[in-house]
Design an enzyme around this catalytic site. Structure first.
Site, short mmCIF file in Angstrom:
data_model
loop_
_atom_site.label_atom_id
_atom_site.label_comp_id
_atom_site.label_asym_id
_atom_site.label_seq_id
_atom_site.Cartn_x
_atom_site.Cartn_y
_atom_site.Cartn_z
N LYS A 492 33.86 18.86 -19.15
CA LYS A 492 34.90 18.29 -18.27
C LYS A 492 34.61 18.00 -16.88
O LYS A 492 33.24 18.45 -16.41
CB LYS A 492 35.86 19.62 -18.12
N ARG A 589 46.73 31.78 -17.18
CA ARG A 589 46.83 30.36 -16.61
C ARG A 589 47.62 29.51 -17.66
O ARG A 589 48.71 29.27 -17.59
CB ARG A 589 45.26 29.93 -16.46
N HIS A 618 39.44 33.14 -22.64
CA HIS A 618 38.45 32.71 -21.66
C HIS A 618 38.46 34.23 -20.59
O HIS A 618 39.51 34.59 -20.32
CB HIS A 618 39.11 31.66 -20.62
N ARG A 675 30.81 28.94 -25.16
CA ARG A 675 31.36 27.51 -24.48
C ARG A 675 30.38 27.86 -23.31
O ARG A 675 30.53 28.38 -22.30
CB ARG A 675 32.86 27.75 -24.01
N TYR A 717 31.96 12.99 16.55
CA TYR A 717 33.43 13.36 16.92
C TYR A 717 33.79 14.48 17.58
O TYR A 717 33.12 15.47 17.08
CB TYR A 717 34.46 13.16 15.58
N CYS A 765 30.87 13.19 9.25
CA CYS A 765 31.87 11.94 9.36
C CYS A 765 32.09 11.66 7.93
O CYS A 765 31.76 12.18 6.95
CB CYS A 765 31.28 10.92 9.88
N MET A 766 33.23 10.49 7.98
CA MET A 766 33.48 10.28 6.37
C MET A 766 32.51 9.76 5.66
O MET A 766 32.33 9.91 4.31
CB MET A 766 34.56 9.16 6.52
N ASP A 767 31.52 8.70 6.29
CA ASP A 767 30.53 8.29 5.30
C ASP A 767 28.93 8.72 5.95
O ASP A 767 27.81 8.10 5.36
CB ASP A 767 30.37 6.72 5.42
C1 LIG Z 1 35.26 25.60 -17.78
C2 LIG Z 1 35.06 26.40 -18.81
C3 LIG Z 1 34.19 27.05 -19.39
C4 LIG Z 1 32.81 27.25 -18.90
O1 LIG Z 1 32.50 28.05 -17.92
P1 LIG Z 1 31.35 28.10 -17.24
O2 LIG Z 1 31.50 29.22 -16.31
O3 LIG Z 1 31.06 26.99 -16.23
O4 LIG Z 1 30.18 28.35 -18.16
C5 LIG Z 1 34.64 27.79 -20.51
N1 LIG Z 1 35.61 27.80 -21.09
C6 LIG Z 1 36.85 27.12 -20.80
C7 LIG Z 1 38.29 27.40 -21.29
C8 LIG Z 1 36.63 26.60 -19.36
O5 LIG Z 1 37.63 25.75 -19.12
#
Ligand SMILES: *Cc1c(COP(=O)(O)O)cnc(C)c1O
Length: 822
Positions: A492, A589, A618, A675, A717, A765-767
């Site tokens: 992601k 969440r 999670h 995961r 700045y 700065c920005m860039d």
């Molecule tokens: C992002 C995410 C992970 C991975 O977590 P890490 O701490 O980066 O290993 C696992 N499960 C879910 C649902 C997540 O959103």
């Protein structure tokens, strides 16, 4: 070393002359590299003389370091005057002495030593065999591809008395070398992997090369070879006789028959032994080179007494070996596979396999020189053309006089150049753009010039991603879980800033089981980039149902209404869909809670169109010991929810709960899948395994200008930066719009220039950003490291009160990503 030795004993072994103390020190390590000495008081430093270096020049500094024993050439002028500080062993030739010492240590090792030679696959066979045997007993193996006149003796010093076997590879580049390696190694068991068709410098003919390599086995009890390599087989038969050969083949009639059956994603190897017993191995690869290598490993393991079940167990645990080929970013979005010094058919086959595993680009281009082989040119060039055809190469750029013959057999587009010079001169007319280009040729053709022309010149800000480091990190997590546990990789947020498509492709090659993205369009982008792995989508929305369906994406469902809508959609479309259920056990969440499960059960029964591929939860605090009790409660609640729901199902979905930190902290809860997220990208957030991961990305930019300022002048700045004294600043080409956090302003952040830390001065700065580089040697155009090896993301994140995740994912998409294998 197997036995520690006093300077006197070493002197006797190498027949040298000893100056200084003779008994004080006990030597248990040998080094030829002044940088790698860990325990100076028990190290023997061997001063070797090479074309570009002379080990003798390091002696004074190593004396200061406390090294107690030196092996030097007998004309080393300072020995007598400094021999009160350490022992000096004087010899005619330090290379020869190194070999003598290695041969002595080798003679003390009474367990089997396996010696491997051949043109390709030596290192992989050694690594795999080491991994397979290593699960049963301690094994010594030569590090990396230490197979040379210096590497082999050093490998021998790595054998310990407790090792039950040693595996060493031997490589040679000219005649006369193998007998020297044989004198050290004297392998009981030999493996001759294969022989390339290339005519190598240093050998008059292929027969000579074969004969020279086979010298490794002069004293071997058994030598393993493949019958299909007829020249090797015949030579070994003549040389050693049938009793000393262990021959395997695809066909019956040899000691071992090992036939391959290919399935879409793995292969089966059917083993038939001389007693006609049969065993089937399952192996995770399909390319010919790996299938040959693994069969050598199987036969060697059997020869060393392993049972087939143990061998299968070892194969299931094999780690991906990092690739030898180099991937480089090219001009106009091309990707280069640099294989400049490879020049035989076996090598070309490997490179083309590797090419096929890359993400597709507009065209597949191969730049190829004459093959300076000794076989029958006509047949070889026809073979090459067939091979290119088979790998669907679109465009062949042929360089040299002989390779012209391949062109008539090749049906794709092609161009011919007489030599490398004319290719380089005409290269811009070839209009390479978004192509995948393999560059491979004989050394004489000096194709590095071609690579140089096609390589992208990096300027401005770039994020470099090292895919080999990614492999390393993946293997680290894989080693923490059971072999059958699946790995879902979280890609992601653009793979945590690294660039999803390229990373996903690499993961696919390494055998990851699942990917996960945040939004449907991220999943669509992966499919469009040719990614075939199953993909879970964390935050699907109703508007994206059609894309989920079209692109075979698997949504997470976390609420009853959404379940119903999706179910109705699928029924209306007459289609099934794999979905994943998110259980909320404390994150609060998204996700189903215990009280929703009864209704969920009803819905699952009502909508069989939705097949539950997995259920997960999670953890909120797996990275911190402080939340241990909470984590365990989450995991136990999750298991309860799973069993409640499963009672409504006629099948069993996968269960998974652990993120990166969870994998290292709670492996007993790995269930069916884990995961993996941030750990893959090189940050070990739990702190339990600091130093075990490699940073995969380096954010780099360049110095735009250097200015000399007087004390009291202000910078940037709001005049926030101020010179305390006369000095200089450097302006670099990165700002908050690139993702360089503004909180790094005014000394909170720092970068590395030529390895030195330089703090940010004034506001980001920005860039652009200004650095205080007073006292440093800095010029326009110099490279600046924002983070990567040498600057830890964790430290940077802490300095501005955030977490590495945020720094990684903030890198703007306008920053160019480049991928390489080192
Ligand atoms: C992002 C995410 C992970 C991975 O977590 P890490 O701490 O980066 O290993 C696992 N499960 C879910 C649902 C997540 O959103």
């Amino acid at each position: 070393m197997i036995q520690s030795l006093t300077p006197r004993q070493i002197t006797d072994i190498v027949q040298g002359q000893l100056l200084g103390p003779s008994e004080d020190a006990l030597i248990s390590m040998v080094s030829i590299d002044s940088r790698s000495i860990l325990q100076p008081e028990s190290t023997l430093f061997v001063a070797l003389k090479g074309a570009k270096f002379d080990g003798h020049t390091f002696v004074p500094s190593l004396l200061d370091l406390g090294v107690s024993c030196f092996l030097v050439k007998n004309d080393f002028p300072d020995a007598a005057s400094i021999s009160h500080r350490a022992s000096f062993i004087l010899v005619d030739n330090t290379h020869t002495a190194l070999h003598q010492l290695a041969a002595y240590q080798r003679s003390l090792f009474k367990n089997p030593l396996v010696g491997i030679t051949g043109s390709n696959g030596k290192t992989i066979v050694k690594e795999w065999l080491g991994q397979v045997l290593g699960r049963k007993f301690p094994v010594a193996k030569s590090p990396k591809s230490y197979n040379s006149q210096v590497g082999v003796p050093l490998s021998v010093f790595g054998i310990h008395a407790t090792d039950k076997a040693a595996i060493m590879e031997a490589g040679i580049s000219k005649q006369g070398e193998m007998s020297k390696l044989e004198a050290i190694l004297k392998p009981e068991i030999g493996i001759f992997t294969n022989i390339g068709t290339a005519h190598e410098e240093g050998f008059p003919s292929m027969e000579d090369k074969l004969k020279e390599k086979a010298l490794l086995f002069d004293h071997s009890k058994f030598v393993i070879c493949r019958k299909e390599h007829a020249a090797i087989h015949q030579h070994l038969l003549d040389k050693l006789g049938e009793e000393r050969l262990i021959v395997w083949s695809d066909d019956v009639g040899c000691d071992y028959t090992l036939t391959v059956r290919k399935d879409p994603d793995h292969a089966k190897i059917l083993l038939m032994r001389p007693d006609l017993s049969i065993f089937t191995f399952s192996v995770p690869f399909l390319d010919e080179a790996s299938l040959e290598n693994i069969r050598h490993v199987i036969v060697a393991s059997l020869t060393l007494g392993l049972e087939p079940t143990d061998i299968q167990e070892g194969i299931s645990h094999l780690k991906a070996v990092e690739m030898r080929l180099t991937l480089k970013p090219g001009i106009n979005d091309c990707l280069l596979i640099d294989d400049t010094y490879n020049n035989d058919l076996a090598g070309l086959r490997l490179a083309l396999d590797f090419m096929s595993a890359q993400r597709p680009k507009d065209r597949k281009v191969v730049i190829l020189s004459d093959m300076l082989q000794v076989g029958k040119p006509q047949e070889v060039y026809q073979k090459i053309a067939e091979l290119l055809q088979y790998h669907r190469v679109d465009f062949l750029v042929a360089v040299g006089q002989h390779i012209r013959q391949a062109l008539s057999h090749f049906q794709g587009e092609s161009r011919h150049f007489a030599d490398t010079k004319s290719l380089v001169a005409g290269i811009s007319d070839l209009n390479f753009e978004n192509d995948l280009i393999l560059i491979t040729g004989a050394r004489e053709f000096r194709f590095e010039q071609v690579v140089d022309r096609l390589q992208q010149r990096i300027h401005g800000t770039t994020l470099e991603i090292n895919l080999n480091a990614l492999t390393h990190n993946y293997n680290f997590y894989k080693s923490k879980i059971l072999p059958h546990t699946k790995i879902m990789v979280m890609v992601k947020a653009f793979a945590y800033g690294g660039g999803a498509a390229e990373i996903a492709n690499h993961l696919q090659q390494m055998g990851a089981d699942y990917l996960a993205v945040a939004y449907t369009d991220e999943g669509v982008a992966l499919r469009e980039a040719g990614i075939k792995l199953p993909i879970m989508v964390l935050n699907p929305v109703q508007e994206s149902f059609i894309h989920l369906q079209q692109f075979h994406l698997e949504p997470v469902v976390y609420g009853l209404d959404f379940f119903k809508q999706l179910g109705k959609y699928c029924r209306h479309q007459g289609t099934d869909m794999h979905i994943h259920l998110d259980f909320d056990t404390g994150m609060h969440r998204l996700g189903f809670e215990m009280e929703h499960l009864q209704d969920l059960k009803t819905l699952i029964i009502d909508f069989p169109e939705l097949r539950i591929a997995s259920m997960y939860t999670h953890l909120v605090g797996a990275d911190e010991e402080a939340h241990h009790d909470f984590s365990i409660r989450q995991l136990e609640d999750f298991l309860k929810m799973c069993s409640t729901l499963e009672s409504a199902l006629s099948y069993r979905p996968l269960r998974h709960a652990l993120n990166s930190a969870g994998i290292v902290r709670y492996p007993e809860y790995q269930m069916d899948m884990v995961r993996l997220g941030i750990g893959l990208y090189g940050v070990e957030v739990s702190g339990l395994y600091e130093g075990h991961l490699k940073p995969i990305s380096s954010l780099k930019t360049t110095v735009s200008q250097v200015k000399h300022l007087k004390a009291g002048e202000t910078i940037g700045y709001s005049r926030k930066g101020k010179m305390d004294q006369d000095g200089q600043i450097a302006t670099i080409a990165i700002g908050y719009a690139d993702g360089y956090d503004r909180r790094f302003s005014n000394g909170r952040g720092f970068v590395l220039i030529h390895g030195h830390r330089a703090p940010v001065i004034g506001n980001v700065c920005m860039d652009m950003t200004m650095l205080d580089v007073t006292g440093l040697e800095v010029r326009e155009g110099d490279e600046v490291l924002i983070y990567g090896p040498g600057i830890s993301l964790k430290e940077l994140a802490e300095r501005i009160g955030t977490i590495p995740y945020e720094l990684l994912t903030n890198i703007s998409s306008r920053v160019k990503r480049v991928y390489y294998l080192d």
